[in-house]
Design a protein around this motif. Structure first.
Motif, PDB file in Angstrom:
ATOM      1  N   ARG A 138      -4.499   1.300   1.253  1.00 24.62           N
ATOM      2  CA  ARG A 138      -3.426   2.284   1.341  1.00 24.62           C
ATOM      3  C   ARG A 138      -3.069   2.577   2.798  1.00 24.62           C
ATOM      4  O   ARG A 138      -1.905   2.721   3.156  1.00 24.62           O
ATOM      5  CB  ARG A 138      -3.870   3.578   0.657  1.00 24.62           C
ATOM      6  CG  ARG A 138      -2.781   4.642   0.660  1.00 24.62           C
ATOM      7  CD  ARG A 138      -3.315   5.994   0.246  1.00 24.62           C
ATOM      8  NE  ARG A 138      -2.382   6.999   0.729  1.00 24.62           N
ATOM      9  CZ  ARG A 138      -2.390   7.477   1.967  1.00 24.62           C
ATOM     10  NH1 ARG A 138      -3.263   7.037   2.824  1.00 24.62           N
ATOM     11  NH2 ARG A 138      -1.500   8.371   2.345  1.00 24.62           N
ATOM     12  N   GLU A 157      -0.829  -0.042   4.098  1.00 25.04           N
ATOM     13  CA  GLU A 157       0.545   0.115   3.603  1.00 25.04           C
ATOM     14  C   GLU A 157       1.296   1.173   4.395  1.00 25.04           C
ATOM     15  O   GLU A 157       2.449   0.991   4.795  1.00 25.04           O
ATOM     16  CB  GLU A 157       0.506   0.502   2.115  1.00 25.04           C
ATOM     17  CG  GLU A 157       1.878   0.757   1.509  1.00 25.04           C
ATOM     18  CD  GLU A 157       1.796   1.275   0.083  1.00 25.04           C
ATOM     19  OE1 GLU A 157       2.831   1.731  -0.432  1.00 25.04           O
ATOM     20  OE2 GLU A 157       0.693   1.243  -0.509  1.00 25.04           O
ATOM     21  N   VAL A 158       0.627   2.304   4.647  1.00 29.62           N
ATOM     22  CA  VAL A 158       1.246   3.390   5.407  1.00 29.62           C
ATOM     23  C   VAL A 158       1.567   2.941   6.828  1.00 29.62           C
ATOM     24  O   VAL A 158       2.666   3.185   7.351  1.00 29.62           O
ATOM     25  CB  VAL A 158       0.321   4.619   5.433  1.00 29.62           C
ATOM     26  CG1 VAL A 158       0.830   5.655   6.430  1.00 29.62           C
ATOM     27  CG2 VAL A 158       0.217   5.239   4.048  1.00 29.62           C
ATOM     28  N   ALA A 185       4.681   0.754   7.209  1.00 31.92           N
ATOM     29  CA  ALA A 185       5.931   1.529   7.171  1.00 31.92           C
ATOM     30  C   ALA A 185       6.153   2.268   8.486  1.00 31.92           C
ATOM     31  O   ALA A 185       7.266   2.317   9.011  1.00 31.92           O
ATOM     32  CB  ALA A 185       5.893   2.516   6.001  1.00 31.92           C
ATOM     33  N   GLU A 203       0.485  13.733   3.319  1.00 33.61           N
ATOM     34  CA  GLU A 203      -0.671  13.035   3.878  1.00 33.61           C
ATOM     35  C   GLU A 203      -1.880  13.968   3.966  1.00 33.61           C
ATOM     36  O   GLU A 203      -3.001  13.591   3.604  1.00 33.61           O
ATOM     37  CB  GLU A 203      -0.338  12.509   5.279  1.00 33.61           C
ATOM     38  CG  GLU A 203       0.461  11.221   5.277  1.00 33.61           C
ATOM     39  CD  GLU A 203      -0.408  10.028   4.896  1.00 33.61           C
ATOM     40  OE1 GLU A 203      -1.647  10.140   4.963  1.00 33.61           O
ATOM     41  OE2 GLU A 203       0.155   9.010   4.511  1.00 33.61           O
ATOM     42  N   HIS A 258       1.495   9.932  -4.037  1.00 27.19           N
ATOM     43  CA  HIS A 258       1.768   8.560  -3.603  1.00 27.19           C
ATOM     44  C   HIS A 258       3.177   8.137  -3.995  1.00 27.19           C
ATOM     45  O   HIS A 258       3.883   7.506  -3.196  1.00 27.19           O
ATOM     46  CB  HIS A 258       0.746   7.606  -4.212  1.00 27.19           C
ATOM     47  CG  HIS A 258       0.949   6.173  -3.814  1.00 27.19           C
ATOM     48  ND1 HIS A 258       0.677   5.709  -2.545  1.00 27.19           N
ATOM     49  CD2 HIS A 258       1.446   5.108  -4.506  1.00 27.19           C
ATOM     50  CE1 HIS A 258       0.969   4.420  -2.471  1.00 27.19           C
ATOM     51  NE2 HIS A 258       1.439   4.031  -3.643  1.00 27.19           N
ATOM     52  N   ALA A 259       3.607   8.469  -5.238  1.00 25.60           N
ATOM     53  CA  ALA A 259       4.947   8.087  -5.694  1.00 25.60           C
ATOM     54  C   ALA A 259       6.027   8.782  -4.861  1.00 25.60           C
ATOM     55  O   ALA A 259       7.025   8.156  -4.479  1.00 25.60           O
ATOM     56  CB  ALA A 259       5.110   8.437  -7.173  1.00 25.60           C
ATOM     57  N   GLU A 303       5.656  10.000  -1.817  1.00 27.22           N
ATOM     58  CA  GLU A 303       5.566   9.466  -0.455  1.00 27.22           C
ATOM     59  C   GLU A 303       6.244   8.100  -0.353  1.00 27.22           C
ATOM     60  O   GLU A 303       6.889   7.784   0.654  1.00 27.22           O
ATOM     61  CB  GLU A 303       4.096   9.346  -0.062  1.00 27.22           C
ATOM     62  CG  GLU A 303       3.867   8.889   1.371  1.00 27.22           C
ATOM     63  CD  GLU A 303       2.383   8.770   1.688  1.00 27.22           C
ATOM     64  OE1 GLU A 303       2.054   8.013   2.619  1.00 27.22           O
ATOM     65  OE2 GLU A 303       1.570   9.423   1.013  1.00 27.22           O
ATOM     66  N   HIS A 304       6.114   7.296  -1.390  1.00 25.43           N
ATOM     67  CA  HIS A 304       6.731   5.965  -1.405  1.00 25.43           C
ATOM     68  C   HIS A 304       8.249   6.063  -1.285  1.00 25.43           C
ATOM     69  O   HIS A 304       8.887   5.184  -0.700  1.00 25.43           O
ATOM     70  CB  HIS A 304       6.352   5.242  -2.705  1.00 25.43           C
ATOM     71  CG  HIS A 304       6.845   3.837  -2.781  1.00 25.43           C
ATOM     72  ND1 HIS A 304       6.300   2.808  -2.039  1.00 25.43           N
ATOM     73  CD2 HIS A 304       7.860   3.275  -3.500  1.00 25.43           C
ATOM     74  CE1 HIS A 304       6.942   1.677  -2.305  1.00 25.43           C
ATOM     75  NE2 HIS A 304       7.892   1.934  -3.177  1.00 25.43           N
ATOM     76  N   VAL A 305       8.831   7.133  -1.825  1.00 23.59           N
ATOM     77  CA  VAL A 305      10.282   7.327  -1.762  1.00 23.59           C
ATOM     78  C   VAL A 305      10.698   7.944  -0.431  1.00 23.59           C
ATOM     79  O   VAL A 305      11.687   7.528   0.196  1.00 23.59           O
ATOM     80  CB  VAL A 305      10.748   8.227  -2.930  1.00 23.59           C
ATOM     81  CG1 VAL A 305      12.231   8.577  -2.776  1.00 23.59           C
ATOM     82  CG2 VAL A 305      10.505   7.541  -4.264  1.00 23.59           C
ATOM     83  N   ARG A 363       8.830   8.437   2.600  1.00 26.62           N
ATOM     84  CA  ARG A 363       8.379   7.908   3.889  1.00 26.62           C
ATOM     85  C   ARG A 363       9.400   6.981   4.546  1.00 26.62           C
ATOM     86  O   ARG A 363       9.629   7.088   5.763  1.00 26.62           O
ATOM     87  CB  ARG A 363       7.028   7.201   3.756  1.00 26.62           C
ATOM     88  CG  ARG A 363       6.484   6.726   5.100  1.00 26.62           C
ATOM     89  CD  ARG A 363       5.127   6.072   4.948  1.00 26.62           C
ATOM     90  NE  ARG A 363       4.081   7.009   4.628  1.00 26.62           N
ATOM     91  CZ  ARG A 363       3.466   7.768   5.516  1.00 26.62           C
ATOM     92  NH1 ARG A 363       3.817   7.712   6.802  1.00 26.62           N
ATOM     93  NH2 ARG A 363       2.507   8.594   5.146  1.00 26.62           N
ATOM     94  N   PRO A 364      10.030   6.040   3.820  1.00 23.57           N
ATOM     95  CA  PRO A 364      11.045   5.195   4.484  1.00 23.57           C
ATOM     96  C   PRO A 364      12.202   6.005   5.067  1.00 23.57           C
ATOM     97  O   PRO A 364      12.746   5.633   6.106  1.00 23.57           O
ATOM     98  CB  PRO A 364      11.517   4.273   3.358  1.00 23.57           C
ATOM     99  CG  PRO A 364      10.385   4.228   2.385  1.00 23.57           C
ATOM    100  CD  PRO A 364       9.792   5.602   2.420  1.00 23.57           C
TER     101      PRO A 364
END
Length: 422
Positions: free
Chosen positions: A21, A24-25, A28, A93, A256-257, A259-261, A263-264
């Motif tokens: 994880r 992955e962070v 980005a 986070e 997590h879901a 953050e996935h949206v 963070r970008p």
């Protein structure tokens, strides 16, 4: 490997789940960091070109409804609005790391927490020592921040393969640093506090928290967040605090879901745009640059970021090792700690924000402070690049070990024991 317990090893590998994880962070954030650097360079070039007046006009263009006290300049919208998105991600986070991440284990949390605290206290003391007796002590918090995106972009440029233990430490350090930074902003840089507006903000925040726990109605989270942000902004507390509070409200199972949206948007849009509107300091030629760089404000910031961060984080790590009898992980050396400490001296985003809060936008002191932030961050990045690059051969060897999967189960062997993942 040593038979010493995992908890007594500094910068040891975490679990495979946490390591994957973290990777992955960081990917980005690296992309966002590169965009951030480009935005800052464009702003600096434009602000010091023959067309510098047009940059200032764009930054100072006021938009928004006056009735809601939201008639702000584009620069203020970037600092108060876009950075709220950045701190919302920081809130996500923080909650995830301390509730479900490796940092829920006090043995693993103690190093980044102690290092982050020392990495803020020492730079602040350095700044105060240099500016003692002046009216500029209000800028003490400027060199205390660490910009994870900018730091990772530097690592990407120099092609340094950090081992998972160092990557996890860097992210955890940044998370704790963000918590401390937002606390400093809320406590020390809040003027004219309006308790009625602050109490009103509790209503949409509570509604946001209740709705975030449900599986339906997620579309209402955005308008509730905007209302909460508006009320916090009107209260006199810096509006970015609303971002952290809302991030705390998201349940860990959904973090997590979300953050996935988000963070970008934060890394790819919000932070680069803030950098564009904040980093464009008009220097005024060589004479202006010399004047800015020799101002005790800028000197305190540069020395705080470059020397203070290095001494604070390295010193705290050494003391922790000395008094707990914990050793560095077998694959690492104190040069790695030194390099990471230097890298943490890249302040940039939050340092630029605190510069505006401390001295006021458009003042000479603020401009000199920003020159100090840019200079200190660049110098810290260059020194860190030299140290970390010299260790790249060792890092490559460690990374090859951490990627080896002889049994083909999708989990590198080094993260496994006889009964599964660690």
């Amino acid at each position: 490997m040593s038979d010493q317990p995992q908890g007594s090893r500094l910068f040891s590998r975490g679990s495979w789940l946490e390591t994957s994880r973290t990777a992955e962070v960081l990917r980005a954030e690296t992309t966002g960091g590169l965009l951030l650097i480009v935005a800052a360079v464009v702003a600096l070039v434009w602000a010091n070109s023959p067309w510098h007046a047009s940059y200032a006009d764009l930054r100072d263009l006021v938009v928004g409804p006056e009735a809601l006290h939201l008639d702000l300049s584009l620069g203020a919208w970037a600092a108060d609005g876009l950075l709220a998105i950045f701190f919302f991600v920081a809130g996500l986070e923080l909650k995830r790391e301390f509730v479900a991440g490796d940092l829920r284990d006090p043995r693993r949390a103690v190093l980044p927490v102690v290092a982050a605290v020392a990495g803020m206290v020492v730079p602040a003391l350095v700044y105060v020592a240099i500016n003692l007796g002046s009216d500029d002590l209000v800028g003490w918090a400027i060199p205390t921040a660490t910009d994870i995106a900018f730091a990772l972009a530097i690592l990407a440029v120099i092609n340094t393969h950090l081992p998972s233990g160092l990557r996890t430490f860097l992210l955890a350090l940044a998370v704790v640093d963000d918590l401390l930074a937002i606390t400093v902003i809320a406590v020390f840089y809040t003027d004219d506090l309006h308790l009625l507006w602050l109490a009103a903000a509790a209503v949409p925040i509570a509604a946001f928290a209740a709705l975030a726990r449900r599986d339906h109605g997620a579309w209402l989270l955005v308008p509730l967040g905007l209302v909460a942000w508006t009320f916090v902004h009107s209260s006199g507390v810096h509006a970015t605090v609303a971002g952290v509070l809302l991030g705390f409200m998201i349940p860990v199972r959904r973090a997590h879901a979300v953050e996935h949206v988000v963070r970008p948007i934060s890394a790819g849009v919000a932070v680069p745009l803030f950098a564009f509107f904040s980093a464009g300091v008009y220097v005024g030629g060589l004479d202006g640059l010399i004047e800015a760089e020799t101002d005790p404000i800028a000197v305190g910031i540069v020395v705080g970021l470059v020397l203070g961060k290095t001494v604070g984080i390295t010193g705290a790590t050494w003391l922790l090792a000395r008094f707990t009898r914990a050793d560095l992980d077998d694959d690492l050396a104190w040069a790695d700690v030194l390099g990471m400490s230097m890298l943490a001296g890249v302040g940039f985003t939050v340092s630029l924000l605190i510069s505006e809060l401390a001295f006021g936008a458009g003042t000479t002191a603020e401009e000199h402070a920003k020159v100090g932030v840019l200079t200190g961050s660049l110098l810290a990045a260059l020194l860190a690049a030299v140290v970390l690059r010299s260790r790249n051969r060792a890092y490559r060897r460690i990374c090859e070990l951490e990627e080896r999967d002889d049994d083909g189960d999708g989990i590198p062997d080094v993260f496994q024991r006889g009964d599964g993942t660690r």
